[in-house]
Write an enzyme that holds these catalytic residues in place. Sequence first.
Site, PDB file in Angstrom:
ATOM      1  N   ASN A  13      65.182  78.633  57.220  1.00  0.00           N
ATOM      2  CA  ASN A  13      63.953  79.110  56.546  1.00  0.00           C
ATOM      3  C   ASN A  13      62.912  79.128  57.673  1.00  0.00           C
ATOM      4  O   ASN A  13      62.552  78.070  58.200  1.00  0.00           O
ATOM      5  CB  ASN A  13      63.592  78.121  55.441  1.00  0.00           C
ATOM      6  CG  ASN A  13      62.353  78.454  54.652  1.00  0.00           C
ATOM      7  OD1 ASN A  13      61.878  77.612  53.910  1.00  0.00           O
ATOM      8  ND2 ASN A  13      61.811  79.648  54.768  1.00  0.00           N
ATOM      9  N   GLN A  46      57.665  82.452  55.995  1.00  0.00           N
ATOM     10  CA  GLN A  46      56.319  81.939  55.675  1.00  0.00           C
ATOM     11  C   GLN A  46      55.506  81.746  56.953  1.00  0.00           C
ATOM     12  O   GLN A  46      56.052  81.428  58.011  1.00  0.00           O
ATOM     13  CB  GLN A  46      56.400  80.561  54.957  1.00  0.00           C
ATOM     14  CG  GLN A  46      56.603  80.621  53.458  1.00  0.00           C
ATOM     15  CD  GLN A  46      58.065  80.692  53.044  1.00  0.00           C
ATOM     16  OE1 GLN A  46      58.924  80.093  53.695  1.00  0.00           O
ATOM     17  NE2 GLN A  46      58.364  81.391  51.955  1.00  0.00           N
ATOM     18  N   ASN A  66      53.276  83.311  52.043  1.00  0.00           N
ATOM     19  CA  ASN A  66      54.571  83.978  52.011  1.00  0.00           C
ATOM     20  C   ASN A  66      54.549  85.222  52.891  1.00  0.00           C
ATOM     21  O   ASN A  66      53.473  85.739  53.239  1.00  0.00           O
ATOM     22  CB  ASN A  66      54.916  84.372  50.571  1.00  0.00           C
ATOM     23  CG  ASN A  66      55.469  83.208  49.780  1.00  0.00           C
ATOM     24  OD1 ASN A  66      56.110  82.316  50.338  1.00  0.00           O
ATOM     25  ND2 ASN A  66      55.229  83.220  48.481  1.00  0.00           N
ATOM     26  N   CYS A  75      55.446  74.226  50.451  1.00  0.00           N
ATOM     27  CA  CYS A  75      56.656  74.666  51.162  1.00  0.00           C
ATOM     28  C   CYS A  75      57.287  73.431  51.791  1.00  0.00           C
ATOM     29  O   CYS A  75      56.696  72.803  52.676  1.00  0.00           O
ATOM     30  CB  CYS A  75      56.297  75.694  52.237  1.00  0.00           C
ATOM     31  SG  CYS A  75      57.723  76.198  53.209  1.00  0.00           S
ATOM     32  N   GLY A  76      58.474  73.090  51.336  1.00  0.00           N
ATOM     33  CA  GLY A  76      59.136  71.848  51.759  1.00  0.00           C
ATOM     34  C   GLY A  76      59.699  71.920  53.167  1.00  0.00           C
ATOM     35  O   GLY A  76      59.477  71.019  53.992  1.00  0.00           O
ATOM     36  N   ASN A 159      54.608  74.090  43.603  1.00  0.00           N
ATOM     37  CA  ASN A 159      54.865  75.522  43.386  1.00  0.00           C
ATOM     38  C   ASN A 159      55.935  75.668  42.293  1.00  0.00           C
ATOM     39  O   ASN A 159      56.684  74.723  42.003  1.00  0.00           O
ATOM     40  CB  ASN A 159      55.281  76.214  44.688  1.00  0.00           C
ATOM     41  CG  ASN A 159      56.522  75.623  45.330  1.00  0.00           C
ATOM     42  OD1 ASN A 159      56.978  74.554  44.951  1.00  0.00           O
ATOM     43  ND2 ASN A 159      57.055  76.306  46.300  1.00  0.00           N
ATOM     44  N   HIS A 161      59.260  76.679  40.108  1.00  0.00           N
ATOM     45  CA  HIS A 161      60.701  76.913  40.307  1.00  0.00           C
ATOM     46  C   HIS A 161      61.413  77.059  38.976  1.00  0.00           C
ATOM     47  O   HIS A 161      61.103  76.355  38.009  1.00  0.00           O
ATOM     48  CB  HIS A 161      61.336  75.739  41.057  1.00  0.00           C
ATOM     49  CG  HIS A 161      60.903  75.673  42.479  1.00  0.00           C
ATOM     50  ND1 HIS A 161      61.570  76.322  43.491  1.00  0.00           N
ATOM     51  CD2 HIS A 161      59.836  75.082  43.049  1.00  0.00           C
ATOM     52  CE1 HIS A 161      60.933  76.127  44.632  1.00  0.00           C
ATOM     53  NE2 HIS A 161      59.870  75.368  44.389  1.00  0.00           N
ATOM     54  N   ASN A 192      59.941  80.872  42.015  1.00  0.00           N
ATOM     55  CA  ASN A 192      61.053  80.823  42.959  1.00  0.00           C
ATOM     56  C   ASN A 192      62.314  80.616  42.132  1.00  0.00           C
ATOM     57  O   ASN A 192      62.403  79.637  41.378  1.00  0.00           O
ATOM     58  CB  ASN A 192      60.851  79.674  43.941  1.00  0.00           C
ATOM     59  CG  ASN A 192      59.613  79.859  44.788  1.00  0.00           C
ATOM     60  OD1 ASN A 192      59.587  80.683  45.688  1.00  0.00           O
ATOM     61  ND2 ASN A 192      58.546  79.109  44.475  1.00  0.00           N
ATOM     62  N   GLU A 210      63.286  83.457  46.850  1.00  0.00           N
ATOM     63  CA  GLU A 210      61.920  82.929  46.895  1.00  0.00           C
ATOM     64  C   GLU A 210      60.873  83.970  46.496  1.00  0.00           C
ATOM     65  O   GLU A 210      60.945  85.128  46.924  1.00  0.00           O
ATOM     66  CB  GLU A 210      61.586  82.442  48.309  1.00  0.00           C
ATOM     67  CG  GLU A 210      62.247  81.138  48.653  1.00  0.00           C
ATOM     68  CD  GLU A 210      61.618  80.506  49.882  1.00  0.00           C
ATOM     69  OE1 GLU A 210      60.409  80.721  50.133  1.00  0.00           O
ATOM     70  OE2 GLU A 210      62.344  79.802  50.596  1.00  0.00           O
ATOM     71  N   CYS A 219      65.504  76.603  50.901  1.00  0.00           N
ATOM     72  CA  CYS A 219      64.181  76.401  50.306  1.00  0.00           C
ATOM     73  C   CYS A 219      64.057  74.909  49.984  1.00  0.00           C
ATOM     74  O   CYS A 219      64.817  74.390  49.160  1.00  0.00           O
ATOM     75  CB  CYS A 219      64.027  77.252  49.040  1.00  0.00           C
ATOM     76  SG  CYS A 219      62.451  76.991  48.202  1.00  0.00           S
ATOM     77  N   GLY A 222      62.725  74.235  46.560  1.00  0.00           N
ATOM     78  CA  GLY A 222      63.802  74.656  45.647  1.00  0.00           C
ATOM     79  C   GLY A 222      64.882  73.600  45.562  1.00  0.00           C
ATOM     80  O   GLY A 222      65.424  73.333  44.470  1.00  0.00           O
TER      81      GLY A 222
HETATM   82  N1  LIG Z   1      60.465  78.064  51.655  1.00  0.00           N
HETATM   83  C1  LIG Z   1      59.655  77.163  50.975  1.00  0.00           C
HETATM   84  C2  LIG Z   1      58.857  77.624  49.803  1.00  0.00           C
HETATM   85  C3  LIG Z   1      57.805  78.639  50.224  1.00  0.00           C
HETATM   86  C4  LIG Z   1      56.882  79.067  49.125  1.00  0.00           C
HETATM   87  C5  LIG Z   1      57.566  79.786  48.018  1.00  0.00           C
HETATM   88  N2  LIG Z   1      58.175  81.029  48.423  1.00  0.00           N
HETATM   89  C6  LIG Z   1      56.567  80.050  46.868  1.00  0.00           C
HETATM   90  O1  LIG Z   1      56.125  81.197  46.689  1.00  0.00           O
HETATM   91  O2  LIG Z   1      56.245  79.106  46.152  1.00  0.00           O
HETATM   92  C7  LIG Z   1      60.233  75.770  50.867  1.00  0.00           C
HETATM   93  O3  LIG Z   1      60.991  75.377  51.775  1.00  0.00           O
HETATM   94  O4  LIG Z   1      59.873  75.030  49.962  1.00  0.00           O
END
Ligand SMILES: N[C@@H](CCC[C@H](N)C(=O)O)C(=O)O
Length: 276
Positions: A13, A46, A66, A75-76, A159, A161, A192, A210, A219, A222
């Site tokens: 990522n 990102q 994003n 974003c983790g 965020n 999910h 996501n 995502e 992710c 995620g």
């Molecule tokens: N890749 C990320 C999450 C990035 C943000 C996501 N696309 C969103 O819109 O919430 C991760 O590693 O958490």
Amino acid sequence: MLLRFTKMHGLGNDFMVIDLVTQHAQLSAKLIRQWSDRHTGIGFDQLLVVEPPGNPDMDFRYRIFNADGGEVEQCGNGARCFARFVQDKRLTAKSEIHVETAGGPIILNVNADGQITVDMGAPRFSPAQIPFQADTEALTYTLEVGEQQLQISTVSMGNPHSVTLVDDLDSYPVATLGPLIEKHPRFDQGVNAGFMQLIDRHHARLRVYERGAGETLACGTGACAAAVAGIRLGHLVSPVSMQLPGGSLHIEWAGPGQPVMMTGPATRVYEGQIRV
Ligand SMILES: N[C@@H](CCC[C@H](N)C(=O)O)C(=O)O
């Protein structure tokens, strides 16, 4: 003016990381979309921005955009790269770093073995907190996607999910269902879309389409959301090794109200400069 940046990734990522503590730049969605282009730009899932904190009890503010230019809450994988970045750039000498994000505060710990553990905060489940349109909170919801009725769990890690259990992750139509779930009208701010195949009580496989970036190699939020959903449904037991296309993350969660702890790598790829 030349803006210094670092290209980094967490399990594939990938990120452009810029320090706006010692540099200045005017960001716009259009500029971020140009930079994210994998043919004509730098290319990334990102953009991560390091800023001074608004709250003096915190070490930094961490902002996330994003690839489509939209600013998001959390974003983790980026959080682990953020920790490596601020140490490499000597913006801090701390090994425990407190960071404010639009999704709430998180705590980053750089471990002796180089792995990074992030206290991602407690997951949230109420429909308003996702946000998701539903009358009452439930462990699973039926979501109509095209002709199909999917059973999804919803989790906010700051965020939004959704997590769908699938039998065969490799053949699952992530590329077609992912965008339909991402922009489903019941998710007011998009979502996501995670697809998880259970392996045993402590192991699962995950692919994530995502929001604002498409399917990524990993992710982090995620992985946290999927582990939490699996534990709540009684399929998984903490700790969980979540296997993503780009590698595995170690996730621990002690239950409702407790923070999710995510451990994994953060890799620097190269240093660059771009004219702005
Ligand atoms: N890749 C990320 C999450 C990035 C943000 C996501 N696309 C969103 O819109 O919430 C991760 O590693 O958490």
